[in-house]
Design a protein around this motif. Structure first.
Motif, PDB file in Angstrom:
ATOM      1  N   ILE A  33       0.863  -1.013  -0.004  1.00 33.88           N
ATOM      2  CA  ILE A  33      -0.133  -0.054  -0.031  1.00 33.88           C
ATOM      3  C   ILE A  33       1.002   1.275  -0.092  1.00 33.88           C
ATOM      4  N   PRO A  34       1.157   1.784  -0.920  1.00 34.56           N
ATOM      5  CA  PRO A  34       1.997   2.893  -1.363  1.00 34.56           C
ATOM      6  C   PRO A  34       1.400   4.342  -0.791  1.00 34.56           C
ATOM      7  N   SER A  35       0.216   4.544  -0.737  1.00 32.73           N
ATOM      8  CA  SER A  35      -0.449   5.657  -0.241  1.00 32.73           C
ATOM      9  C   SER A  35      -1.119   5.611   0.963  1.00 32.73           C
ATOM     10  N   ILE A  36      -0.450   5.641   2.350  1.00 29.00           N
ATOM     11  CA  ILE A  36      -1.164   5.306   3.418  1.00 29.00           C
ATOM     12  C   ILE A  36      -1.918   6.017   3.725  1.00 29.00           C
ATOM     13  N   ASP A  37      -2.005   7.502   3.665  1.00 28.94           N
ATOM     14  CA  ASP A  37      -3.187   8.410   3.979  1.00 28.94           C
ATOM     15  C   ASP A  37      -4.486   8.001   3.192  1.00 28.94           C
ATOM     16  N   GLN A  38      -4.417   7.504   2.333  1.00 31.94           N
ATOM     17  CA  GLN A  38      -5.443   7.259   0.995  1.00 31.94           C
ATOM     18  C   GLN A  38      -6.447   6.100   1.893  1.00 31.94           C
ATOM     19  N   LEU A  39      -5.666   5.157   2.590  1.00 34.82           N
ATOM     20  CA  LEU A  39      -6.281   4.003   3.272  1.00 34.82           C
ATOM     21  C   LEU A  39      -6.790   4.744   4.706  1.00 34.82           C
ATOM     22  N   ILE A  40      -5.964   5.087   5.404  1.00 37.45           N
ATOM     23  CA  ILE A  40      -6.518   5.203   6.845  1.00 37.45           C
ATOM     24  C   ILE A  40      -7.115   6.844   7.189  1.00 37.45           C
ATOM     25  N   ALA A  41      -7.276   7.565   6.106  1.00 34.42           N
ATOM     26  CA  ALA A  41      -8.060   8.787   6.650  1.00 34.42           C
ATOM     27  C   ALA A  41      -9.492   8.534   6.563  1.00 34.42           C
ATOM     28  N   GLU A  42     -10.025   9.195   7.676  1.00 35.10           N
ATOM     29  CA  GLU A  42     -11.665   8.930   7.854  1.00 35.10           C
ATOM     30  C   GLU A  42     -11.849   7.483   8.254  1.00 35.10           C
ATOM     31  N   LEU A  43     -11.084   6.700   8.844  1.00 35.30           N
ATOM     32  CA  LEU A  43     -11.478   5.240   9.557  1.00 35.30           C
ATOM     33  C   LEU A  43     -12.042   5.704  10.530  1.00 35.30           C
ATOM     34  N   SER A  44     -13.072   4.784  11.116  1.00 39.22           N
ATOM     35  CA  SER A  44     -13.912   4.812  12.404  1.00 39.22           C
ATOM     36  C   SER A  44     -12.745   4.302  13.505  1.00 39.22           C
ATOM     37  N   GLU A  45     -13.505   4.472  14.772  1.00 35.48           N
ATOM     38  CA  GLU A  45     -12.724   3.778  15.767  1.00 35.48           C
ATOM     39  C   GLU A  45     -12.619   2.278  15.686  1.00 35.48           C
ATOM     40  N   THR A  46     -13.748   1.619  14.980  1.00 37.47           N
ATOM     41  CA  THR A  46     -13.746   0.147  14.962  1.00 37.47           C
ATOM     42  C   THR A  46     -12.687  -0.395  14.091  1.00 37.47           C
ATOM     43  N   GLU A  47     -12.565   0.477  12.937  1.00 37.75           N
ATOM     44  CA  GLU A  47     -11.769   0.108  11.770  1.00 37.75           C
ATOM     45  C   GLU A  47     -10.430   0.272  12.447  1.00 37.75           C
ATOM     46  N   PHE A  48     -10.389   1.401  13.170  1.00 33.69           N
ATOM     47  CA  PHE A  48      -8.739   1.485  13.574  1.00 33.69           C
ATOM     48  C   PHE A  48      -8.596   0.619  14.555  1.00 33.69           C
ATOM     49  N   ASN A  49      -9.273  -0.373  15.360  1.00 33.66           N
ATOM     50  CA  ASN A  49      -9.016  -1.222  16.023  1.00 33.66           C
ATOM     51  C   ASN A  49      -8.924  -2.460  15.207  1.00 33.66           C
ATOM     52  N   GLN A  50      -9.450  -2.553  14.060  1.00 37.53           N
ATOM     53  CA  GLN A  50      -9.140  -3.728  13.179  1.00 37.53           C
ATOM     54  C   GLN A  50      -7.949  -3.677  12.420  1.00 37.53           C
TER      55      GLN A  50
END
Length: 561
Positions: free
Chosen positions: A261-278
Motif C-alpha cells: 500500500i504505497p499511499s498510506i493516507d488514502q487508506l487510513i484517512a477517515e477510518l472509524s474507531e472500530t476500523e482503527f481497532n481492526q
C-alpha cells in the motif's frame, strides 16, 4: 613524473594526503582567505574533483546531494568565522539522514580567538549536537613530528567515523600566516588506507524472534526513507506471501510491490474507531528513515502494537512510543534470515481485508480526480502520470512531498527528499549535487517558497545540461491553509502563509534556464514537451491559492464514500 603546486604549510599537505589516502575525491570549496592553504592544495591536485560554491549554505547542501548518491564522505572547505555557521542546516540534515560529510573549517590560531581579531568566532564545538565526531587539530609556526603524528591520528579517526557510521564529522584547522605560499611537489599515487566498514556481521534470527513473528496474526511493516535497491524483489515476494503481513510503503522508500500500500493516507484517512481497532497490528516492523505520513504516526501512537521492532544498523527512534527491540542489521539481511523458517500457524485475512479496502479507496481517488477543479492536487496528478519511467526525482518538503505521497510512482523513478529535518532549505542545492552523480534524467519538483528560499543554488557552474525543475507556485505556503488555524485572521496571510506575487522568470533568465509559465491550459501537452525537451528548463505552474486547501480536505472524505 608530473609535479603539482601545493601549499607550503605542512598541516595543509597532511590533510590533503590523508583525504587522498582515504579515497575522498569530491571537495566543495567556498571562497575565503584563511582556507587558502586547503583551496590551493585541493584545486591543484588532479586526484580531486573540486567545486567552487560561493554561498556556504548552498555549498553544504550541494555536497550533501553528492554524498547522498555516493554513500561516501564528501568534503566541505570554508574560511573562518560566520562562513562555517552557514553549513549547519545541511549538517543537521546529514546527521538525521545518515549521510557522510567531512567538514574542513579553517580557523585562526587559538590565541587569536576572543581578542577582537577579525572574522573570528568560537569554532570548536559549534556543531557538537549534530555531528558524529569532532577533531580540533593543532598548529604551531614550527610543525613538529610529534604534532604531525597527533593530527594524523585525529584525521584518521574523524574520517573513519564518517565512513563507518554514516554521518557528518567536523575537523577544525587553525592556520598561521602566510597562507598563500606554495611549493612544487612530485605527484605520486595515493597510499590508500583501508577503513574497516563492517560494523554488522551476517544476521541470524534467533528462535524467540521467529516464534513471535510466526504467532502474530496482524503484522504491519512500515517503511520510511530508503535508497533504491535495498531489498530484493524475491524477499518482498516471500514476505507478502504471508496473509498476516500488511506492507505500507512511502514514496521515499523506493519499494514497489503489487501487494504493498504505497499511499498510506488514502487508506487510513477517515477510518472509524472500530476500523482503527481492526487495523491495529499485533506486531509492527519498521525500517528505513523518517516517515512522512502524520496520519500513520497518530494512528500507531494511539493504537499501539504490543511489539515494535526497528531494523537499522545504527539507530532506532521510538517514534510511536512502543519500541521493544532494535535489530542492528540491514532490512535485507534481517528479512532473509527471518523468512527462512517462516510458518503460518493460523489463517489470517489481515492483508486481504485491507488490500480490498485500499482498492476501494483507489476507486474513490480516481473518481474524485475526474471532476476536481484546477488545483495543486490536479497538477500533481498530471505530473505523476507523465513522469519519465526512468528518472531521478528530488522532492522539496511541505506540500510537495505530501501531495506526491497520494500517487503511485513508476518503479524506475528513484525518489529522494531531505526528510532528516524536513526543512524547505537546500532542496535545489541538494538536487543539483545529486544530479552530478546520478546519471538518470534529473527532475526537481518544488514549491514556490522552497525554490525562492534556495535560489542561490543556481549560482554555480555544475548544473547538468538536462536538469529540469517544476515549480508549483501557489503564491505562498499553501500547506498552512490545510493545517488547523484561523485563515481569516489578520496575521495569517502575512506571517504564516507568507503570500507573495513572485515568479521565477527573472531567475531563469539570470541563470540561463529556458522558462515556461503555465496556469493550467493544455497542461498535459506542456508537460509532454517539457519532459522531452533538451536543456536546462524551469516549468512554473501557477495554481489558485484559495482553492487548493478546500480541494485536498474534501479529497479524503470523498474517496471514503
Amino acid at each position: 613524473m608530473d609535479s603539482i603546486i601545493t601549499s607550503s604549510i605542512p598541516l595543509a599537505q597532511q590533510i590533503i594526503t590523508t583525504c587522498k589516502a582515504k579515497k575522498i575525491k569530491h571537495i566543495v570549496i567556498s571562497p575565503g582567505s584563511r582556507n587558502a592553504p586547503l583551496t590551493i592544495s585541493f584545486s591543484n591536485d588532479p586526484y580531486f574533483k573540486s567545486y567552487s560554491i560561493v554561498d556556504e549554505r548552498c555549498a553544504a547542501f550541494f555536497a550533501l546531494g553528492i554524498a547522498q548518491q555516493l554513500n561516501k564522505p564528501v568534503a566541505l572547505v570554508c574560511t573562518s568565522g560566520s562562513a562555517l555557521l552557514n553549513y549547519y542546516p545541511a549538517i543537521a540534515e546529514a546527521f538525521y539522514s545518515d549521510i557522510p560529510l567531512l567538514i574542513l573549517s579553517a580557523d585562526r590560531p587559538k590565541e587569536r580567538i576572543d581578542i577582537g581579531d577579525g572574522q573570528t568566532i568560537r569554532q570548536e564545538g559549534v556543531f557538537k549536537n549534530h555531528i558524529l565526531h569532532e577533531a580540533n587539530l593543532e598548529s604551531h609556526m614550527e610543525y613538529s613530528k610529534n604534532l604531525s603524528f597527533a593530527n594524523y591520528n585525529k584525521l584518521i579517526l574523524a574520517i573513519d567515523t564518517s565512513v563507518v557510521h554514516k554521518g557528518p564529522v567536523h575537523i577544525n584547522i587553525p592556520f598561521y600566516e602566510p597562507l598563500y605560499n606554495t611549493v612544487e611537489v612530485k605527484t605520486t599515487p595515493p597510499e590508500l588506507l583501508k577503513t574497516n566498514t563492517s560494523i554488522v556481521n551476517t544476521y541470524h534470527c534467533d528462535k524467540k524472534t521467529e516464534e513471535i513473528w510466526n504467532k502474530a496474526r496482524k503484522k504491519m511493516v512500515l517503511v520510511g526513507v530508503l535508497p533504491p535497491n535495498q531489498i530484493d524483489d524475491s524477499v518482498l515476494d516471500q514476505l507478502l506471501n504471508d496473509p498476516s503481513v500488511l506492507l505500507f510503503t512511502e514514496t521515499t522508500s523506493n519499494l514497489h510491490h503489487k501487494k504493498a500500500i504505497p499511499s498510506i493516507d488514502q487508506l487510513i484517512a477517515e477510518l472509524s474507531e472500530t476500523e482503527f481497532n481492526q487495523l491495529q497490528p499485533d506486531l509492527l516492523l519498521t525500517f528505513g528513515g523518517l516517515v512522512v505520513s502524520k496520519k500513520i504516526k497518530a494512528f500507531l501512537r494511539k493504537f499501539s502494537p504490543l511489539t515494535h521492532w526497528h531494523v537499522d544498523v545504527k539507530k532506532a527512534y521510538d517514534t510511536y512510543g512502543c519500541l521493544t527491540m532494535h535489530i542492528k542489521t540491514t532490512p535485507q539481511s534481517f528479512l532473509t534470515s527471518l523468512l527462512k523458517n517462516k510458518s503460518i500457524d493460523k489463517p489470517s485475512n489481515y492483508q486481504n481485508f485491507w488490500l480490498d479496502q485500499y482498492k476501494q479507496r483507489l476507486k474513490g481517488h480516481y473518481n474524485y480526480l475526474k471532476n476536481v477543479p484546477y488545483s495543486d492536487l490536479l497538477v500533481f496528478d498530471k505530473i505523476i502520470k507523465q513522469l519519465p519511467t526512468e528518472s531521478h526525482l528530488q522532492l522539496s518538503n511541505s506540500s510537495t512531498i505530501r501531495y506526491t505521497q497520494l500517487f503511485q510512482l513508476p518503479k524506475g523513478v528513484e525518489v529522494f527528499c531531505n526528510r532528516g529535518t524536513s526543512g524547505i532549505d537546500g532542496t535545489t542545492s541538494t538536487a543539483i549535487g545529486a544530479a552530478i552523480i546520478n546519471k538518470k534524467p534529473p527532475i526537481l519538483i518544488t514549491g514556490d517558497l522552497s525554490f525562492f528560499y534556495d535560489s542561490n543554488a543556481l549560482w554555480n557552474n555544475y548544473i547538468p545540461e538536462d536538469f529540469k525543475i517544476i515549480v508549483i507556485n501557489n503564491d505562498g505556503g499553501g500547506i498552512f491553509r490545510i493545517l488547523p488555524g484561523n485563515k481569516n485572521a489578520n496575521y495569517f496571510s502575512t506571517f504564516l502563509e507568507t503570500t507573495h506575487e513572485l515568479k521565477a522568470d527573472k531567475l531563469a533568465a539570470m541563470f540561463e534556464f529556458d522558462y515556461v509559465l503555465n496556469t493550467g491550459e493544455n497542461l498535459e501537452k506542456v508537460l509532454d514537451d517539457f519532459f522531452k525537451k533538451k536543456g536546462k528548463l524551469i516549468l512554473e505552474i501557477h495554481t489558485p491559492r484559495l482553492v487548493n486547501d478546500a480541494v485536498l480536505l474534501k479529497y479524503f472524505s470523498k474517496i471514503r464514500e
